[in-house]
Motif scaffolding. Sequence first.
Motif, PDB file in Angstrom:
ATOM      1  N   GLU A 154       0.834  -1.200   0.000  1.00 38.56           N
ATOM      2  CA  GLU A 154       0.000   0.000   0.000  1.00 38.56           C
ATOM      3  C   GLU A 154       0.868   1.249   0.000  1.00 38.56           C
ATOM      4  O   GLU A 154       0.581   2.218  -0.715  1.00 38.56           O
ATOM      5  N   PHE A 155       1.947   1.223   0.779  1.00 40.16           N
ATOM      6  CA  PHE A 155       2.853   2.371   0.821  1.00 40.16           C
ATOM      7  C   PHE A 155       3.524   2.577  -0.531  1.00 40.16           C
ATOM      8  O   PHE A 155       3.628   3.701  -1.027  1.00 40.16           O
ATOM      9  N   LEU A 156       3.968   1.480  -1.147  1.00 44.51           N
ATOM     10  CA  LEU A 156       4.603   1.575  -2.462  1.00 44.51           C
ATOM     11  C   LEU A 156       3.625   2.106  -3.507  1.00 44.51           C
ATOM     12  O   LEU A 156       3.993   2.914  -4.368  1.00 44.51           O
ATOM     13  N   ASN A 157       2.375   1.644  -3.437  1.00 42.35           N
ATOM     14  CA  ASN A 157       1.367   2.110  -4.386  1.00 42.35           C
ATOM     15  C   ASN A 157       1.123   3.611  -4.236  1.00 42.35           C
ATOM     16  O   ASN A 157       1.029   4.338  -5.226  1.00 42.35           O
ATOM     17  N   ILE A 158       1.000   4.070  -2.993  1.00 46.69           N
ATOM     18  CA  ILE A 158       0.786   5.498  -2.739  1.00 46.69           C
ATOM     19  C   ILE A 158       1.969   6.305  -3.251  1.00 46.69           C
ATOM     20  O   ILE A 158       1.807   7.345  -3.902  1.00 46.69           O
ATOM     21  N   LEU A 159       3.172   5.824  -2.966  1.00 48.49           N
ATOM     22  CA  LEU A 159       4.383   6.515  -3.401  1.00 48.49           C
ATOM     23  C   LEU A 159       4.458   6.577  -4.920  1.00 48.49           C
ATOM     24  O   LEU A 159       4.775   7.624  -5.505  1.00 48.49           O
ATOM     25  N   ALA A 160       4.161   5.448  -5.566  1.00 47.94           N
ATOM     26  CA  ALA A 160       4.244   5.383  -7.025  1.00 47.94           C
ATOM     27  C   ALA A 160       3.201   6.279  -7.681  1.00 47.94           C
ATOM     28  O   ALA A 160       3.506   7.016  -8.628  1.00 47.94           O
ATOM     29  N   VAL A 161       1.972   6.221  -7.196  1.00 50.08           N
ATOM     30  CA  VAL A 161       0.896   7.048  -7.761  1.00 50.08           C
ATOM     31  C   VAL A 161       1.207   8.528  -7.566  1.00 50.08           C
ATOM     32  O   VAL A 161       1.042   9.338  -8.487  1.00 50.08           O
ATOM     33  N   SER A 162       1.672   8.894  -6.386  1.00 49.03           N
ATOM     34  CA  SER A 162       2.013  10.293  -6.123  1.00 49.03           C
ATOM     35  C   SER A 162       3.137  10.765  -7.042  1.00 49.03           C
ATOM     36  O   SER A 162       3.068  11.861  -7.614  1.00 49.03           O
ATOM     37  N   THR A 184      -0.895   9.208 -16.167  1.00 53.82           N
ATOM     38  CA  THR A 184       0.481   8.742 -15.947  1.00 53.82           C
ATOM     39  C   THR A 184       0.568   7.608 -14.936  1.00 53.82           C
ATOM     40  O   THR A 184       1.244   6.603 -15.197  1.00 53.82           O
ATOM     41  N   PRO A 185      -0.076   7.688 -13.757  1.00 49.18           N
ATOM     42  CA  PRO A 185       0.056   6.579 -12.805  1.00 49.18           C
ATOM     43  C   PRO A 185      -0.817   5.359 -13.103  1.00 49.18           C
ATOM     44  O   PRO A 185      -0.504   4.258 -12.644  1.00 49.18           O
ATOM     45  N   PHE A 186      -1.889   5.527 -13.877  1.00 54.18           N
ATOM     46  CA  PHE A 186      -2.831   4.420 -14.024  1.00 54.18           C
ATOM     47  C   PHE A 186      -2.811   3.738 -15.389  1.00 54.18           C
ATOM     48  O   PHE A 186      -3.301   2.618 -15.532  1.00 54.18           O
ATOM     49  N   HIS A 201     -10.481  -0.243 -13.828  1.00 50.76           N
ATOM     50  CA  HIS A 201     -10.584   1.079 -14.422  1.00 50.76           C
ATOM     51  C   HIS A 201     -10.125   2.159 -13.443  1.00 50.76           C
ATOM     52  O   HIS A 201     -10.055   1.940 -12.230  1.00 50.76           O
ATOM     53  N   VAL A 202      -9.824   3.310 -13.998  1.00 52.06           N
ATOM     54  CA  VAL A 202      -9.316   4.409 -13.183  1.00 52.06           C
ATOM     55  C   VAL A 202     -10.270   4.730 -12.047  1.00 52.06           C
ATOM     56  O   VAL A 202      -9.848   4.935 -10.897  1.00 52.06           O
ATOM     57  N   TRP A 203     -11.564   4.777 -12.338  1.00 54.31           N
ATOM     58  CA  TRP A 203     -12.534   5.164 -11.311  1.00 54.31           C
ATOM     59  C   TRP A 203     -12.755   4.067 -10.266  1.00 54.31           C
ATOM     60  O   TRP A 203     -13.461   4.279  -9.296  1.00 54.31           O
ATOM     61  N   GLU A 204     -12.118   2.916 -10.454  1.00 55.23           N
ATOM     62  CA  GLU A 204     -12.211   1.832  -9.476  1.00 55.23           C
ATOM     63  C   GLU A 204     -10.937   1.704  -8.650  1.00 55.23           C
ATOM     64  O   GLU A 204     -10.740   0.714  -7.951  1.00 55.23           O
ATOM     65  N   GLN A 205     -10.074   2.702  -8.698  1.00 52.24           N
ATOM     66  CA  GLN A 205      -8.788   2.635  -8.001  1.00 52.24           C
ATOM     67  C   GLN A 205      -8.887   3.005  -6.519  1.00 52.24           C
ATOM     68  O   GLN A 205      -7.886   2.947  -5.807  1.00 52.24           O
ATOM     69  N   GLY A 206     -10.057   3.389  -6.061  1.00 53.40           N
ATOM     70  CA  GLY A 206     -10.257   3.672  -4.637  1.00 53.40           C
ATOM     71  C   GLY A 206      -9.447   4.867  -4.158  1.00 53.40           C
ATOM     72  O   GLY A 206      -9.382   5.913  -4.818  1.00 53.40           O
ATOM     73  N   TYR A 207      -8.803   4.689  -3.004  1.00 53.21           N
ATOM     74  CA  TYR A 207      -8.067   5.787  -2.383  1.00 53.21           C
ATOM     75  C   TYR A 207      -6.902   6.269  -3.247  1.00 53.21           C
ATOM     76  O   TYR A 207      -6.475   7.423  -3.136  1.00 53.21           O
ATOM     77  N   LEU A 208      -6.385   5.407  -4.124  1.00 46.46           N
ATOM     78  CA  LEU A 208      -5.265   5.818  -4.973  1.00 46.46           C
ATOM     79  C   LEU A 208      -5.677   6.927  -5.946  1.00 46.46           C
ATOM     80  O   LEU A 208      -4.866   7.791  -6.286  1.00 46.46           O
ATOM     81  N   PHE A 265      -5.478  12.808  -7.308  1.00 45.19           N
ATOM     82  CA  PHE A 265      -6.169  14.094  -7.383  1.00 45.19           C
ATOM     83  C   PHE A 265      -5.526  15.125  -6.459  1.00 45.19           C
ATOM     84  O   PHE A 265      -5.331  16.287  -6.846  1.00 45.19           O
ATOM     85  N   ILE A 266      -5.206  14.707  -5.254  1.00 47.41           N
ATOM     86  CA  ILE A 266      -4.588  15.624  -4.288  1.00 47.41           C
ATOM     87  C   ILE A 266      -3.222  16.086  -4.787  1.00 47.41           C
ATOM     88  O   ILE A 266      -2.874  17.269  -4.721  1.00 47.41           O
TER      89      ILE A 266
END
Length: 203
Positions: free
Chosen positions: A4-12, A39-41, A57-64, A69-70
């Motif tokens: 989860e941490f890696l996913n957040i880092l990568a998406v950001s 770019t991230p998805f 799909h992008v809209w199914e990525q949840g918190y990511l 967006f943030i």
Amino acid sequence: MAWEFLNILAVSAFAFSGAIVALNERYDIFGTFILGIATPFAGGIVRNIALDVPVVHVWEQGYLLYVAFITISIVYFFPKSWVMSWDRWNIYLDAIGLSAFALQGASFAIANDFPLGGVIFASILTGVGGGVTRDVLAQRRPMVLHQEIYAVWAMVVGVVTGLGIIDIDNVIQAYILFVAIIMCRVLSYHLGWHLRFRDLYRL
């Protein structure tokens, strides 16, 4: 938790990179958010289509999706002089995204019992797919096709995990590989390593 941490880092990292490129190309707010989200998805979506597995799909990525967006909002609404000064760090953000998503792609393929070729393929597509999409949407030549060594590092992730040299489920080994790929990518950038054989011939 580690993934989860890696996913957040990568998406950001990739969302930031996409938004920075969009601002450099003078995109409006809509274009900046599109590029920042793609770019991230895009890499994961292309990977799933290529491997013939259900697409998330992008809209199914949840918190990511909210993380993206943030991140894009921070880039877009902060003073432009600040943001442009961050552009020099884009190579490092791109390296983080490349490494994390290559690991994610390898983990995905291994979890779905793909052979070595599938693991390598998934690692490359997930690692470089977002960057390629970003460059294409920004009307730039994808760096994976003409600049310094890029996709090779994603391939390395697929090889060492697919052969079992690195246990992707071992958190310590996974993070060591994650950091090593970032360092290799940054080093290859600063030293100008290429895969152009004509350059080697000239030497």
